[in-house]
Design a protein around this motif. Structure first.
Motif, PDB file in Angstrom:
ATOM      1  N   ILE A  11      -3.106   1.397  -4.034  1.00 20.53           N
ATOM      2  CA  ILE A  11      -3.208   2.244  -2.900  1.00 20.53           C
ATOM      3  C   ILE A  11      -4.210   2.009  -2.067  1.00 20.53           C
ATOM      4  O   ILE A  11      -3.824   2.066  -0.653  1.00 20.53           O
ATOM      5  CB  ILE A  11      -3.025   3.780  -3.653  1.00 20.53           C
ATOM      6  CG1 ILE A  11      -1.926   3.950  -4.282  1.00 20.53           C
ATOM      7  CG2 ILE A  11      -3.452   4.717  -2.524  1.00 20.53           C
ATOM      8  CD1 ILE A  11      -2.308   5.434  -5.263  1.00 20.53           C
ATOM      9  N   THR A  14      -3.517  -1.407  -0.074  1.00 17.90           N
ATOM     10  CA  THR A  14      -2.158  -1.514   0.920  1.00 17.90           C
ATOM     11  C   THR A  14      -2.717  -0.838   2.358  1.00 17.90           C
ATOM     12  O   THR A  14      -2.251  -1.389   3.386  1.00 17.90           O
ATOM     13  CB  THR A  14      -1.188  -0.628   0.552  1.00 17.90           C
ATOM     14  OG1 THR A  14      -1.357   0.352  -0.200  1.00 17.90           O
ATOM     15  CG2 THR A  14      -0.523  -1.354  -0.562  1.00 17.90           C
ATOM     16  N   ILE A  15      -3.301   0.274   2.194  1.00 16.03           N
ATOM     17  CA  ILE A  15      -3.737   0.729   3.713  1.00 16.03           C
ATOM     18  C   ILE A  15      -4.934   0.026   4.208  1.00 16.03           C
ATOM     19  O   ILE A  15      -4.840  -0.104   5.328  1.00 16.03           O
ATOM     20  CB  ILE A  15      -3.961   2.516   3.471  1.00 16.03           C
ATOM     21  CG1 ILE A  15      -4.128   3.027   4.885  1.00 16.03           C
ATOM     22  CG2 ILE A  15      -5.233   2.600   2.735  1.00 16.03           C
ATOM     23  CD1 ILE A  15      -4.184   4.389   4.940  1.00 16.03           C
ATOM     24  N   SER A  18      -3.371  -2.806   6.011  1.00 13.22           N
ATOM     25  CA  SER A  18      -2.560  -2.683   7.295  1.00 13.22           C
ATOM     26  C   SER A  18      -3.506  -2.218   8.629  1.00 13.22           C
ATOM     27  O   SER A  18      -3.408  -2.838   9.620  1.00 13.22           O
ATOM     28  CB  SER A  18      -1.535  -1.431   7.196  1.00 13.22           C
ATOM     29  OG  SER A  18      -2.072  -0.165   7.095  1.00 13.22           O
ATOM     30  N   ILE A  22      -3.524  -4.378  11.709  1.00 17.34           N
ATOM     31  CA  ILE A  22      -3.032  -4.093  12.996  1.00 17.34           C
ATOM     32  C   ILE A  22      -4.237  -3.466  13.916  1.00 17.34           C
ATOM     33  O   ILE A  22      -4.261  -3.619  15.098  1.00 17.34           O
ATOM     34  CB  ILE A  22      -2.127  -2.559  12.931  1.00 17.34           C
ATOM     35  CG1 ILE A  22      -0.857  -2.851  12.080  1.00 17.34           C
ATOM     36  CG2 ILE A  22      -1.707  -1.879  14.136  1.00 17.34           C
ATOM     37  CD1 ILE A  22      -0.092  -1.662  11.504  1.00 17.34           C
TER      38      ILE A  22
ATOM     39  N   ALA B 187      -1.071   8.683  -4.079  1.00 15.55           N
ATOM     40  CA  ALA B 187      -1.292   7.894  -3.056  1.00 15.55           C
ATOM     41  C   ALA B 187      -1.353   8.653  -1.684  1.00 15.55           C
ATOM     42  O   ALA B 187      -2.106   8.366  -0.802  1.00 15.55           O
ATOM     43  CB  ALA B 187       0.065   6.963  -2.884  1.00 15.55           C
ATOM     44  N   TRP B 191      -4.320   8.617   0.970  1.00 12.84           N
ATOM     45  CA  TRP B 191      -4.016   7.943   2.325  1.00 12.84           C
ATOM     46  C   TRP B 191      -4.266   8.896   3.512  1.00 12.84           C
ATOM     47  O   TRP B 191      -4.690   8.454   4.440  1.00 12.84           O
ATOM     48  CB  TRP B 191      -2.312   7.529   2.152  1.00 12.84           C
ATOM     49  CG  TRP B 191      -2.233   6.373   1.654  1.00 12.84           C
ATOM     50  CD1 TRP B 191      -2.939   4.941   1.439  1.00 12.84           C
ATOM     51  CD2 TRP B 191      -0.934   5.834   0.972  1.00 12.84           C
ATOM     52  NE1 TRP B 191      -2.431   4.158   0.797  1.00 12.84           N
ATOM     53  CE2 TRP B 191      -1.128   4.694   0.452  1.00 12.84           C
ATOM     54  CE3 TRP B 191       0.180   6.460   0.824  1.00 12.84           C
ATOM     55  CZ2 TRP B 191      -0.142   3.992   0.117  1.00 12.84           C
ATOM     56  CZ3 TRP B 191       1.209   5.813   0.165  1.00 12.84           C
ATOM     57  CH2 TRP B 191       1.157   4.487  -0.386  1.00 12.84           C
ATOM     58  N   LEU B 195      -6.577   7.780   7.115  1.00 16.03           N
ATOM     59  CA  LEU B 195      -5.719   7.774   8.126  1.00 16.03           C
ATOM     60  C   LEU B 195      -6.343   8.789   9.417  1.00 16.03           C
ATOM     61  O   LEU B 195      -6.763   8.433  10.337  1.00 16.03           O
ATOM     62  CB  LEU B 195      -4.159   8.172   7.974  1.00 16.03           C
ATOM     63  CG  LEU B 195      -3.198   7.302   7.313  1.00 16.03           C
ATOM     64  CD1 LEU B 195      -1.988   8.181   7.083  1.00 16.03           C
ATOM     65  CD2 LEU B 195      -2.973   6.083   8.471  1.00 16.03           C
ATOM     66  N   ASN B 223       2.302   6.518   9.946  1.00 14.84           N
ATOM     67  CA  ASN B 223       1.832   6.311   8.654  1.00 14.84           C
ATOM     68  C   ASN B 223       1.755   7.938   8.255  1.00 14.84           C
ATOM     69  O   ASN B 223       1.748   8.193   7.229  1.00 14.84           O
ATOM     70  CB  ASN B 223       0.619   5.764   8.487  1.00 14.84           C
ATOM     71  CG  ASN B 223       0.771   4.484   8.372  1.00 14.84           C
ATOM     72  OD1 ASN B 223       1.933   3.782   8.129  1.00 14.84           O
ATOM     73  ND2 ASN B 223      -0.252   3.431   8.468  1.00 14.84           N
ATOM     74  N   LEU B 227       3.116   7.614   5.163  1.00 16.46           N
ATOM     75  CA  LEU B 227       2.216   7.567   4.149  1.00 16.46           C
ATOM     76  C   LEU B 227       1.728   9.146   3.436  1.00 16.46           C
ATOM     77  O   LEU B 227       0.948   9.095   2.466  1.00 16.46           O
ATOM     78  CB  LEU B 227       1.015   6.722   4.264  1.00 16.46           C
ATOM     79  CG  LEU B 227       1.298   5.101   4.636  1.00 16.46           C
ATOM     80  CD1 LEU B 227       0.038   4.734   4.937  1.00 16.46           C
ATOM     81  CD2 LEU B 227       2.090   4.436   3.698  1.00 16.46           C
ATOM     82  N   ALA B 263       4.689   1.395  -0.330  1.00 18.09           N
ATOM     83  CA  ALA B 263       3.179   1.236  -0.002  1.00 18.09           C
ATOM     84  C   ALA B 263       2.732   0.135   1.146  1.00 18.09           C
ATOM     85  O   ALA B 263       1.969   0.126   1.821  1.00 18.09           O
ATOM     86  CB  ALA B 263       2.174   1.146  -1.175  1.00 18.09           C
ATOM     87  N   ASN B 267       3.128   0.782   5.853  1.00 14.71           N
ATOM     88  CA  ASN B 267       2.013   0.740   6.357  1.00 14.71           C
ATOM     89  C   ASN B 267       1.895  -0.005   7.691  1.00 14.71           C
ATOM     90  O   ASN B 267       1.129   0.295   8.457  1.00 14.71           O
ATOM     91  CB  ASN B 267       0.887  -0.159   5.357  1.00 14.71           C
ATOM     92  CG  ASN B 267      -0.085   0.792   4.697  1.00 14.71           C
ATOM     93  OD1 ASN B 267      -0.629   1.558   5.565  1.00 14.71           O
ATOM     94  ND2 ASN B 267       0.220   0.995   3.413  1.00 14.71           N
TER      95      ASN B 267
END
Lengths: 215, 494
Positions: A11, A14-15, A18, A22, B187, B191, B195, B223, B227, B263, B267
């Motif tokens: 988990i 994956t973030i 990105s 990006i 998750a 996340w 973010l 996201n 997410l 996942a 993203n």
């Protein structure tokens, strides 16, 4: 998939991937390539893109707080290039050339936008340079643009009694829009700043990495 | 739901049944106040957000409405709508459902829930102050992050506590197996704070230069949907569909593929909001590829959800929970596949910058996520309050108002947006922009009609919600409220 730590690691990865891809990679790439710095244009004898003036910067804050971005984009796109012809955005006269990343480095807050309920504004200063037109259009868009669905912004103007000489800044309103006799409608400082900002929106220079402007 | 067979259960099944039920009751009890705080406030925000939505929608075809009120100008009331429904309604509902699910699936009571009550109060306070800030004109001009900077630290801290508590609850899980819903919830809870904090730093407190802002903005904004809301919606669908139907999910292995593919690819998908823009082409292409690859998790999840439903359609239709959840799950598949198609350059060149995108956003956030949340609430409240829903009629009004309303909404904006995009690309026949703008008016009006239908549904929902809270518990609460009860139907009520 009963291994908690492994699940968590995935988990996380994956973030992180990105975000690095990006955001971080592009930040590093553009900085390294010098795309975040203005350049000196020998023909125009000034740096481009030019820094924003104080008026325009105040106007940008008005543009932000009234939410103009939700209906207007500020980007002339390249991707819709026709075979051998200019992009549709250029064809529509949104600008003389597609925009590139360097065009935005002086903007402070970047308003690329994602919606064109109204037209693109990246070159509105070029397309419509008249202060009077913008003032009337902001006071009520229906004065200049029949059937427009843009909201009017009467609160950016003041209707006041004429004392002595009428103000030279008073809007030239006629017919149904005219204020009562003895009154005039004048723009507030916010309206003037906003118009200054709109007029400052013009990509009137070329950059080495951008397609050449069309005349 | 996973359950580890114990020795006692092997000897006497009835002991196990009653033990499990008592245990489940204890777990539900531990989440009750928390769930009621979050779900209750979410219902209030739903109404507030609906009012803003109707004003904004009406202004789109009749801009003279309330035009002299600066604080209700379109740019602000639209923003107030977005932020109240995202951070007020959807996030509150999502947290309420997540904690209840997480505790149940981890088979553990919620520990020290008091801290979460404080977080919940702080979160809602921040949303209230933030909404006023937006209407005053203090908002940050960054899409999906408009709350003024004086409330965002509070939002972050209260949310971070919520996320940490969710993960702690997961750590206390009992039993060998973790269920697919738990992966998604874990998750999502991790996340979102990542973010939110990065986006706040890179866009609000120390903005990066130039178009990197736009990249960060859409990395964040897409996201939040992909997410944060999507995993919660999928987790809830994965729980309620097999739970209410009383049969296992179609395939465990597919659910693993679905989770990791989501996942990994979701993203990267956000860049498709900037196709054609002044950003490097490679990152646009990466965004397009990721958007297309989303077909994998979507189809896999669709197989798992819809194949589980096949053969039990009558039950789905009779159960309020499933009618909403399955409607949502179907629209998840549909909206996601459309979303993948919209990332293709050829399609994007038409739909980008048009009302089509707005329709699509509501397809995902409303027809999928919100409907799943409604379904979840219809299941949870009777268990938490030990009362049944007072009126099947109100639930019916709620379902038909929202289901029909959102259909009208999405169809109107999709058709209208497509026409708008085609005309914008056809400079020869539509040289005048005003002409194109005027042509969108009837579709925008149709959207308002859809909005009013949805509003009727919401009023019925909130009425039900208040009614079940205040009504007296009777001895005859045995049978759940269904749309119609066929004699053969029996439902498990834990």
């Amino acid at each position: 998939m009963n291994n908690g730590p492994l699940l968590f690691l995935g988990i996380f990865f994956t973030i992180a991937f990105s975000w690095s891809g990006i955001v971080l990679t592009n930040l590093v790439q553009q900085t390294e390539a010098g795309a975040t710095q203005p350049i000196y244009d020998k023909e125009l004898e000034k740096i481009v893109p030019a820094p924003m003036t104080g008026d325009a910067r105040q106007g940008q804050a008005v543009y932000a707080d009234l939410g103009c971005i939700y209906c207007h984009s500020q980007q002339v796109r390249n991707s819709l290039a026709r075979e051998g012809g200019p992009s549709v955005d250029v064809e529509r006269n949104y600008g003389r050339r597609p925009n590139v990343a360097r065009d935005y480095i002086q903007d402070g807050r970047v308003f690329l936008g994602t919606m064109r309920t109204g037209p693109d504004l990246r070159n509105i200063g070029q397309r419509q340079p008249s202060v009077d037109w913008h003032m009337l259009h902001l006071y009520n868009p229906l004065i200049t643009s029949k059937d427009s669905i843009m909201p009017p912004f009467p609160f950016l103007f003041e209707e006041r009694e004429i004392v002595g000489e009428p103000s030279p800044k008073a809007l030239r309103l006629t017919g149904e829009w005219a204020p009562p006799a003895g009154y005039e409608v004048v723009p507030t400082a916010r309206a003037e700043a906003l118009v200054a900002y709109l007029l400052s929106l013009r990509t009137d220079y070329d950059l080495p990495e951008a397609p050449k402007s069309v005349e | 739901m996973s359950s580890a067979p114990s020795l006692g259960a092997a000897i006497d099944p009835r002991t196990k049944m009653s033990q499990e039920r008592a245990e489940l009751h204890q777990i539900d009890e531990s989440t009750r106040v928390l769930a009621l705080i979050f779900l209750g406030t979410s219902a209030v925000w739903l109404l507030v957000g609906t009012i803003f939505a109707l004003i904004a929608s009406w202004k789109m075809h009749n801009p003279e409405l309330l035009a002299t009120q600066e604080w209700l100008t379109f740019g602000r009331v639209r923003t107030a709508h977005l932020n109240t429904v995202i951070y007020g309604w959807a996030t509150n509902a999502g947290i309420g459902v997540s904690f209840w699910l997480m505790a149940r699936l981890s088979r553990t009571v919620l520990r020290h829930a008091g801290i979460l009550y404080v977080s919940g109060a702080a979160w809602n306070l921040a949303v209230i102050v933030g909404t006023f800030g937006i209407l005053r004109g203090d908002g940050q001009p960054v899409e999906w992050l408009e709350f003024p900077r004086y409330v965002t630290p509070l939002l972050f801290v209260s949310y971070a506590l919520i996320g940490v508590w969710g993960i702690i609850t997961f750590r206390f899980r009992r039993g060998e197996h973790t269920y697919v819903s738990q992966w998604y919830l874990l998750a999502a809870l991790f996340w979102f704070p990542w973010l939110y904090s990065i986006a706040q730093i890179m866009l609000v407190f120390a903005p990066t230069v130039g178009v990197i802002q736009a990249l960060t903005n859409w990395w964040f904004a897409h996201n939040v949907l992909g997410l944060w809301f999507t995993p919660i919606g999928i987790a809830a669908s994965y729980y309620f569909i097999p739970k209410v139907l009383g049969k296992p999910i179609h395939s465990y292995h597919l659910s693993v593929v679905g989770f990791w593919a989501l996942a990994f690819f979701y993203n990267w998908a956000g860049v498709h909001h900037l196709i054609g823009g002044p950003i490097p082409v490679w990152v646009q292409s990466a965004g397009i590829v990721a958007s297309l690859m989303m077909v994998i998790p979507v189809i896999v999840t669709a197989i798992n959800h819809h194949f589980t439903v096949i053969g039990s359609f009558q039950q789905v239709w009779n159960s309020p929970t499933l009618r909403f959840v399955v409607f949502g799950a179907m629209n998840y598949s549909l909206a996601s596949l459309l979303g993948s198609a919209m990332a293709l350059r050829s399609v994007n060149s038409v739909t980008h910058f048009t009302h089509f995108t707005v329709g699509h956003a509501h397809h995902g956030m409303y027809a999928f996520f919100t409907m799943v949340m409604f379904g979840s609430i219809y299941y949870m409240l009777p268990r938490l309050l030990r009362k049944e829903w007072p009126s099947a009629f109100l639930i019916n009004v709620h379902f038909w108002g929202t289901a029909a309303g959102i259909t009208v909404y999405v169809v109107a904006l999709s058709v209208g947006g497509w026409i708008q995009g085609m005309q914008m690309n056809d400079v020869k026949n539509y040289p005048d922009f005003l002409q194109i703008m005027v042509a969108t008016k009837p579709w925008l009006f149709a959207r308002t009609i859809g909005g009013f239908m949805i509003a009727v549904g919401h009023i019925a929902f909130v009425a039900s919600f208040v009614w079940i809270l205040v009504k007296k518990r009777t001895d005859d609460e045995g049978s759940p409220t269904l749309f119609n009860t066929p004699p053969t139907l029996s439902l498990k009520t834990p």
